[in-house]
Every structure is written in structure tokens, then in C-alpha cells.
Design an enzyme around this catalytic site. Structure first.
Site, PDB file in Angstrom:
ATOM      1  N   ASN A  10       1.112  -0.536   0.034  1.00  0.00           N
ATOM      2  CA  ASN A  10      -0.153   0.055   0.207  1.00  0.00           C
ATOM      3  C   ASN A  10       0.736   1.442   0.297  1.00  0.00           C
ATOM      4  O   ASN A  10       1.770   1.074   1.020  1.00  0.00           O
ATOM      5  CB  ASN A  10      -0.624  -0.054   1.168  1.00  0.00           C
ATOM      6  N   TRP A  11       0.652   1.762  -0.829  1.00  0.00           N
ATOM      7  CA  TRP A  11       1.683   3.435  -1.165  1.00  0.00           C
ATOM      8  C   TRP A  11       1.373   4.532   0.164  1.00  0.00           C
ATOM      9  O   TRP A  11       2.041   6.001  -0.502  1.00  0.00           O
ATOM     10  CB  TRP A  11       1.188   3.779  -2.711  1.00  0.00           C
ATOM     11  N   LYS A  12      -0.066   4.181   0.164  1.00  0.00           N
ATOM     12  CA  LYS A  12      -0.211   5.216   1.336  1.00  0.00           C
ATOM     13  C   LYS A  12      -0.951   6.783  -0.081  1.00  0.00           C
ATOM     14  O   LYS A  12      -0.561   6.972  -1.048  1.00  0.00           O
ATOM     15  CB  LYS A  12       0.337   5.556   2.784  1.00  0.00           C
ATOM     16  N   HIS A  97      -8.983   0.026   6.538  1.00  0.00           N
ATOM     17  CA  HIS A  97      -7.154   0.552   6.851  1.00  0.00           C
ATOM     18  C   HIS A  97      -7.048   0.555   8.135  1.00  0.00           C
ATOM     19  O   HIS A  97      -7.805   1.215   8.393  1.00  0.00           O
ATOM     20  CB  HIS A  97      -5.732   0.849   6.025  1.00  0.00           C
ATOM     21  N   GLU A  99      -5.192   3.492   9.538  1.00  0.00           N
ATOM     22  CA  GLU A  99      -5.194   4.622   9.428  1.00  0.00           C
ATOM     23  C   GLU A  99      -7.310   5.517   8.774  1.00  0.00           C
ATOM     24  O   GLU A  99      -6.784   5.975   9.081  1.00  0.00           O
ATOM     25  CB  GLU A  99      -3.906   5.197   8.079  1.00  0.00           C
ATOM     26  N   GLU A 170      -3.409  -6.967  10.667  1.00  0.00           N
ATOM     27  CA  GLU A 170      -2.602  -5.264  10.770  1.00  0.00           C
ATOM     28  C   GLU A 170      -2.903  -4.536  12.405  1.00  0.00           C
ATOM     29  O   GLU A 170      -3.175  -4.429  12.233  1.00  0.00           O
ATOM     30  CB  GLU A 170      -2.733  -4.778   9.226  1.00  0.00           C
ATOM     31  N   GLY A 176       3.683   1.395  10.825  1.00  0.00           N
ATOM     32  CA  GLY A 176       4.259   2.634  10.474  1.00  0.00           C
ATOM     33  C   GLY A 176       5.646   2.827  11.300  1.00  0.00           C
ATOM     34  O   GLY A 176       5.934   2.304  12.272  1.00  0.00           O
ATOM     35  N   SER A 213       5.260  -3.044  10.067  1.00  0.00           N
ATOM     36  CA  SER A 213       6.690  -3.135   9.437  1.00  0.00           C
ATOM     37  C   SER A 213       6.849  -4.864   9.944  1.00  0.00           C
ATOM     38  O   SER A 213       7.771  -4.868   9.906  1.00  0.00           O
ATOM     39  CB  SER A 213       7.048  -2.664  11.642  1.00  0.00           C
ATOM     40  N   GLY A 234       4.945  -1.937   3.972  1.00  0.00           N
ATOM     41  CA  GLY A 234       3.915  -0.242   2.831  1.00  0.00           C
ATOM     42  C   GLY A 234       4.963   0.456   3.156  1.00  0.00           C
ATOM     43  O   GLY A 234       5.744  -0.627   2.144  1.00  0.00           O
TER      44      GLY A 234
HETATM   45  O1  LIG Z   1      -0.385  -1.057   4.528  1.00  0.00           O
HETATM   46  C1  LIG Z   1       0.401  -1.016   5.115  1.00  0.00           C
HETATM   47  C2  LIG Z   1       0.786  -1.634   6.256  1.00  0.00           C
HETATM   48  O2  LIG Z   1      -0.171  -0.176   7.008  1.00  0.00           O
HETATM   49  C3  LIG Z   1       2.484  -1.572   6.820  1.00  0.00           C
HETATM   50  O3  LIG Z   1       2.254  -0.117   6.681  1.00  0.00           O
HETATM   51  P1  LIG Z   1       3.984  -0.591   7.479  1.00  0.00           P
HETATM   52  O4  LIG Z   1       5.714  -1.352   7.169  1.00  0.00           O
HETATM   53  O5  LIG Z   1       4.808   1.060   6.439  1.00  0.00           O
HETATM   54  O6  LIG Z   1       4.320  -0.686   8.680  1.00  0.00           O
END
Ligand SMILES: O=C[C@H](O)COP(=O)(O)O
Length: 258
Positions: A10-12, A97, A99, A170, A176, A213, A234
Site C-alpha cells: 500500500n503506497w499510502k 485500513h 489509518e 495488521e 508505521g 513493519s 508498507g
Molecule cells: O498498509 C500497509 C501497512 O499499514 C503496513 O505499513 P508499514 O509496513 O509501513 O508498517
């Protein structure tokens, strides 16, 4: 039966058209030689979807949105409908998600409506669930929390096509920068609980991936010492070379130290 392994990112709110193209070019090269038992997916920001769908056509990369509404069209400023995602050729959508839940107030009920709507138009869904730090050390509370998230989100879904639904565990405390890196023993039990609950709700085999993570170092144990079918990555997958290295290392095709 071959066990399919899933690796997604997920690129956010990251990347530009240029850096997105660099990423898809590098990952496309990897996918050209990729074994048939792997599935790779990416969730870019909405405006990059058409470019990425075009650039990765025929590679097998699953390209999805990071969110959608549950209504087909109407006065919902700033929202995107599952129907429109389907019409532009998106393959799936990320829902629930942490977030979105925390920063934008999405509830289990909203996520359930979104999941139902997205699946009904034929999109795939990657459904995120996970507990936060306040309950993580209480196994019974965590278990019932995850059961509730799953049962509401999946309470009104239609019959699924194969591989149409993926559940991503997750834990909020593991996501994050600055999060506690997860230890395998901390997530292995929850993944077993989720496997059990999902199998009770859904007839089709639903892959379950772990996210939060994930790194080069912990990827192999998170994949091989738990019931996870894959990894959802992520920030460490924004660099395509690292994304590929994490995949290959988790699958035992490379070592962590090279
Ligand atoms: O969507 C992906 C997750 O929120 C994981 O993010 P992260 O690997 O940066 O902790």
C-alpha cells in the site's frame, strides 16, 4: 494443491507519476520470471491508477485502490465509487485500513457496506483488521475484537469468486514508523484465530496476509512460522528493489545478508 503466496504493498500518500513508473518497471521485470504460485498487488493513490493499470497490463500485477465508498454514484464529494473503480479497470480495493479507521472515523459497519458493494461489482477486496496496543496483551479481548471486525465486515458479502477476498491482519501497534516491530509469537496466535473465524464465515478459501513493519529481517519468519499466506508491506516496499528482496528472502530464495 499449490499454496499461493501473496505479497502486496500500500503506497499510502506516497509517490509521483515518475517514481511510480520506476517502481512498476522494476517490479514488472521481476514478475516476468515470477513463479505462477505468487500473487503481487499494489495500492497506489487514486490518480496513479490509470497509469499503473496501463503500464502493467499483461504482467499479472494486481492493481487496486486504497479505499472506496459503498454507493454507486451521487452527492458524495471527494469519494470514489466501487463501480467507477471497476470501470477504469482496477482489480481490487483496500478496505478497513487502520489509518482510515483512526484518522477518518471509519467504523466496522461502514467497512462492511464498502466490502459488500465492492465485491458485488466484481472488485477484489483486501480487508484489513487488527487490534490496537491497548488490548494486545489481553488474548481473550483481542480475539473477540478481531472476531467482531471480521463478522461485521463480512456479514453481507455475496458468493465469492476464487481469490476475490484477501484478509490482511495488521495490528495497529505494529504499523508505521516508530511502531513496535512485531515478534512472530505475538502475531502467530492471532493469525490462527483469524484463519479459524474466516473459515467459519466464508466458504471459499480466503488468503490471509500479515502487515505491519514487515522488513527484510522479519519477513521470512512472519511468513514461514505462522499460518500467513503472504505479507503486506508498507514503507519498506516503496523501494521496488527492497520489495523484491523481501519477497525473495521470505520465500528462501535469497538470504538476508548478501
Ligand atoms: O498498509 C500497509 C501497512 O499499514 C503496513 O505499513 P508499514 O509496513 O509501513 O508498517
Amino acid at each position: 494443491m499449490t499454496r499461493i503466496r501473496w505479497f502486496g504493498t500500500n503506497w499510502k500518500m506516497n509517490k509521483s507519476p515518475q517514481t511510480a513508473r520506476e517502481w512498476t518497471t522494476a517490479v514488472g521485470t521481476y514478475m516476468a520470471e515470477m513463479p505462477a504460485d505468487q500473487r503481487l498487488f499494489v495500492m497506489p493513490p487514486y490518480p496513479l491508477l490509470p497509469q499503473i493499470l496501463q503500464d502493467t497490463k499483461g504482467t499479472g500485477l494486481i492493481v487496486g485502490a486504497q479505499n472506496c465508498h459503498w454507493v454507486t454514484s451521487g452527492a458524495f464529494t471527494g469519494e470514489v465509487s466501487p463501480q467507477l473503480l471497476k470501470e477504469i479497470g482496477a482489480h481490487n480495493v483496500l478496505l478497513g485500513h487502520a489509518e482510515r479507521r483512526k484518522q477518518f472515523g471509519e467504523t466496522d459497519e461502514m467497512i462492511g457496506r464498502k466490502a459488500s458493494a465492492a465485491l458485488r461489482v466484481g472488485l477484489g477486496v483486501v480487508l484489513c483488521i487488527g487490534e490496537d496496543a491497548s488490548i494486545k496483551d489481553d488474548p481473550a479481548t483481542t480475539r473477540s475484537f478481531l472476531e467482531k471486525q471480521l463478522s461485521i465486515a463480512l456479514g453481507d458479502i455475496p458468493a465469492l469468486a476464487p481469490e476475490q477476498l484477501v484478509v490482511a491482519y495488521e495490528p495497529v501497534w505494529a504499523i508505521g514508523v516508530g511502531a513496535d516491530p512485531p515478534a512472530v509469537y505475538e502475531v502467530a496466535e492471532q493469525l490462527r484465530v483469524i484463519r479459524h473465524v474466516v473459515d467459519q464465515i466464508v466458504n471459499e478459501h480466503v488468503p490471509i496476509v500479515y502487515g505491519g513493519s514487515v522488513t527484510l529481517e522479519n519477513g521470512p519468519s512472519l511468513l514461514t512460522e505462522t499460518v500467513a499466506d503472504g505479507l503486506f508491506i508498507g514503507r519498506h516496499a516503496l523501494d521496488p528493489a527492497m520489495f523484491i528482496r523481501i519477497i525473495q528472502t521470505a520465500l528462501g530464495e535469497r538470504s538476508v545478508v548478501e
